[in-house]
Design a protein around this motif. Structure first.
Motif, PDB file in Angstrom:
ATOM      1  N   THR A 243       0.864  -1.174   0.000  1.00 49.32           N
ATOM      2  CA  THR A 243       0.000   0.000   0.000  1.00 49.32           C
ATOM      3  C   THR A 243       0.903   1.227   0.000  1.00 49.32           C
ATOM      4  OG1 THR A 243      -1.774  -1.141   1.212  1.00 49.32           O
ATOM      5  CG2 THR A 243      -1.815   1.271   1.211  1.00 49.32           C
ATOM      6  N   LEU A 244       0.864   1.982  -1.078  1.00 46.23           N
ATOM      7  CA  LEU A 244       1.745   3.125  -1.268  1.00 46.23           C
ATOM      8  C   LEU A 244       1.120   4.384  -0.682  1.00 46.23           C
ATOM      9  CD1 LEU A 244       2.558   2.333  -5.004  1.00 46.23           C
ATOM     10  CD2 LEU A 244       3.885   1.664  -2.990  1.00 46.23           C
ATOM     11  N   GLU A 246      -0.003   8.177  -1.168  1.00 46.35           N
ATOM     12  CA  GLU A 246      -0.380   9.026  -2.295  1.00 46.35           C
ATOM     13  C   GLU A 246       0.653  10.115  -2.552  1.00 46.35           C
ATOM     14  OE1 GLU A 246      -4.156  11.724  -3.881  1.00 46.35           O
ATOM     15  OE2 GLU A 246      -4.006  11.204  -1.757  1.00 46.35           O
ATOM     16  N   LEU A 249       3.283   9.288  -5.137  1.00 47.19           N
ATOM     17  CA  LEU A 249       2.886   9.015  -6.517  1.00 47.19           C
ATOM     18  C   LEU A 249       3.017  10.272  -7.375  1.00 47.19           C
ATOM     19  CD1 LEU A 249      -0.292   6.822  -5.879  1.00 47.19           C
ATOM     20  CD2 LEU A 249       2.040   6.054  -6.365  1.00 47.19           C
ATOM     21  N   ARG A 290      -1.796   7.795  -9.690  1.00 50.06           N
ATOM     22  CA  ARG A 290      -3.165   7.926  -9.209  1.00 50.06           C
ATOM     23  C   ARG A 290      -4.111   7.771 -10.405  1.00 50.06           C
ATOM     24  NH1 ARG A 290      -4.104  13.384  -6.204  1.00 50.06           N
ATOM     25  NH2 ARG A 290      -3.595  14.110  -8.322  1.00 50.06           N
ATOM     26  N   TYR A 367      -2.955   2.418  -2.904  1.00 47.26           N
ATOM     27  CA  TYR A 367      -2.358   3.620  -2.314  1.00 47.26           C
ATOM     28  C   TYR A 367      -3.305   4.181  -1.266  1.00 47.26           C
ATOM     29  CZ  TYR A 367      -5.411   6.730  -5.046  1.00 47.26           C
ATOM     30  OH  TYR A 367      -6.485   7.391  -5.569  1.00 47.26           O
ATOM     31  N   THR A 375      -8.331   2.970   1.088  1.00 43.82           N
ATOM     32  CA  THR A 375      -7.275   2.790   0.090  1.00 43.82           C
ATOM     33  C   THR A 375      -7.909   2.494  -1.277  1.00 43.82           C
ATOM     34  OG1 THR A 375      -7.067   0.416   0.542  1.00 43.82           O
ATOM     35  CG2 THR A 375      -5.662   1.930   1.809  1.00 43.82           C
ATOM     36  N   VAL A 378      -3.852   1.631  -7.474  1.00 45.92           N
ATOM     37  CA  VAL A 378      -3.115   2.527  -8.357  1.00 45.92           C
ATOM     38  C   VAL A 378      -3.423   2.154  -9.803  1.00 45.92           C
ATOM     39  CG1 VAL A 378      -1.228   2.841  -6.710  1.00 45.92           C
ATOM     40  CG2 VAL A 378      -1.068   1.037  -8.434  1.00 45.92           C
TER      41      VAL A 378
END
Length: 428
Positions: A243-244, A246, A249, A290, A367, A375, A378
């Motif tokens: 889980t990145l 935001e 990004l 995104r 993300y 979440t 992406v």
């Protein structure tokens, strides 16, 4: 992977989108299977809850000195029912997942239905060079200039392989370094990934299970791996299961790898030389973006590929692929195609694709919004930046002179290459 909720709520949209690819699936049949699967899952959950309730009751009675034989009998009977329900659920889950795994991505709304005949030329840049006749083809030029040794490539590895030699090897390496330097200056992080990947990597990329037979494999059992067909397969897996944030990004990567493909060309003129083979070099660009930024990201990647081709002084065009000609994992693809005078045709040197959330769903890549909340998946995008095995033929053919020499693109001359490549008598 397509969102199962999308299939449930908009079955006609999914059916019509897949038909643009020439894929006709039994959506009503899947919805019936989906309802059965969800009902079976609910039944298993209810049986497990009931087993927990009975187990707790048995424990309470035992603490009071009552063995609770009647409840124990109920628990035993419930365990048998749960085992049967679990087995049924597993069978339904396998069918459910196999259906979803077999679905390609939905093409973007602006992608035309049909195959290659419906590809759209977006723009043509420059004009075909005016060359003295007869035009030498890239195979003849590469042999006369001592750049590519096809005969010894076949001797070493079989059909579909070649050896770059002398200035040919230097030109190949100069192209790769030129591309890598340009992308690094643009803010892409350089990655050198493994060439051997796991089955899960192929699944996340959307190449498995459907195209599992189209890669080179090595090893057996738990050690089974495959040679990457493109660096995209590795790069999309860099953040698998993560889980990145935001704020991080877009994540932008550039990788160099050889690419290994089971398919290769024939002896037909259009596939001779280095135009199609089992192994070729490529610089690959990749972005995790995104959802609201992915359309702009695809155009940025396209601009990067075009800038490199134009910088080599090559005439080219940009084509938006129709749905059937677009890779199953991708929603929209632009091809950058260079002109090959000897064939009177264009050859793709970069595919610029947007998979949207298709690959991210398969790989569990999400993300976390900066402002909080749930979440989300992406969007993943890739572009060849560039593949060299078709660039070399285009450079040789478009920059040839009547005396058999070939002008080296100016952007490469500072990398130890001469201004002009001259014929050699033999390849020693």
């Amino acid at each position: 992977m397509l969102d199962v909720t999308l299939i449930r709520q908009h079955p006609d949209r999914v059916r019509d989108g897949l038909r643009k690819r020439g894929v006709d699936v039994d959506v009503p049949g899947f919805l019936a299977l989906d309802a059965e699967f969800r009902a079976a899952r609910t039944a298993v959950e209810e049986l497990r809850a009931e087993r927990r309730r009975i187990s707790a009751a048995v424990g309470a009675r035992r603490r009071d000195g009552d063995p609770g034989e009647e409840l124990q009998a109920q628990a035993q009977e419930l365990t048998g029912r749960l085992a049967e329900a679990d087995a049924a659920l597993r069978r339904l889950a396998q069918r459910h997942q196999e259906f979803l795994d077999g679905l390609p991505n939905l093409p973007a709304d602006d992608v035309l239905a049909g195959g290659k005949e419906h590809n759209q030329v977006v723009r043509t840049v420059g004009a075909p060079p005016e060359l003295a006749q007869p035009v030498r083809d890239h195979v003849t030029l590469s042999e006369e200039l001592g750049l590519v040794d096809h005969r010894r490539g076949v001797r070493l590895a079989g059909n579909g392989y070649w050896v770059y030699r002398g200035e040919g090897a230097a030109l190949e390496w100069a192209l790769l370094n030129h591309f890598l330097d340009a992308h690094r200056r643009a803010g892409y992080e350089f990655v050198l990934p493994p060439h051997l990947l796991t089955e899960e990597a192929g699944y996340t990329a959307g190449q498995f299970p459907k195209f599992a037979d189209e890669v080179f494999r090595t090893g057996e059992g738990g050690g089974r791996r495959f040679l990457l067909p493109t660096a995209e397969t590795a790069l999309v897996n860099l953040h698998r299961g993560e889980t990145l944030d935001e704020r991080d990004l877009p994540l932008k990567y550039v990788a160099y790898t050889p690419c290994y493909r089971v398919e290769s060309g024939s002896h037909r003129t259009a596939e001779r030389g280095t135009l199609r083979g089992h192994q070729f070099n490529k610089v690959e660009l990749f972005q995790f973006a995104r959802p609201e930024d992915s359309e702009a990201a695809q155009l940025e990647l396209l601009a990067r590929a075009e800038e490199l081709v134009a910088g080599l002084g090559l005439h080219y065009r940009v084509t938006k692929l129709a749905a059937k000609d677009t890779s199953p994992a991708q929603a929209k693809t632009y091809d950058v195609e260079v002109w090959l005078p000897s064939l009177g045709a264009y050859a793709e040197v970069s595919s610029v694709s947007n998979a949207r959330e298709y690959q991210a769903r398969r790989g569990g890549i999400r993300y976390r919004p900066a402002g909080g909340g749930r979440t989300a998946y992406v969007h993943t995008l890739n572009a060849s930046g560039l593949a060299t095995s078709r660039l070399l033929p285009a450079i040789l053919e478009q920059h040839q002179w009547p005396d058999g020499t070939v002008a080296v693109p100016e952007v490469l001359r500072h990398r130890g290459l001469p201004d002009v490549l001259r014929p050699r008598v033999t390849q020693g």
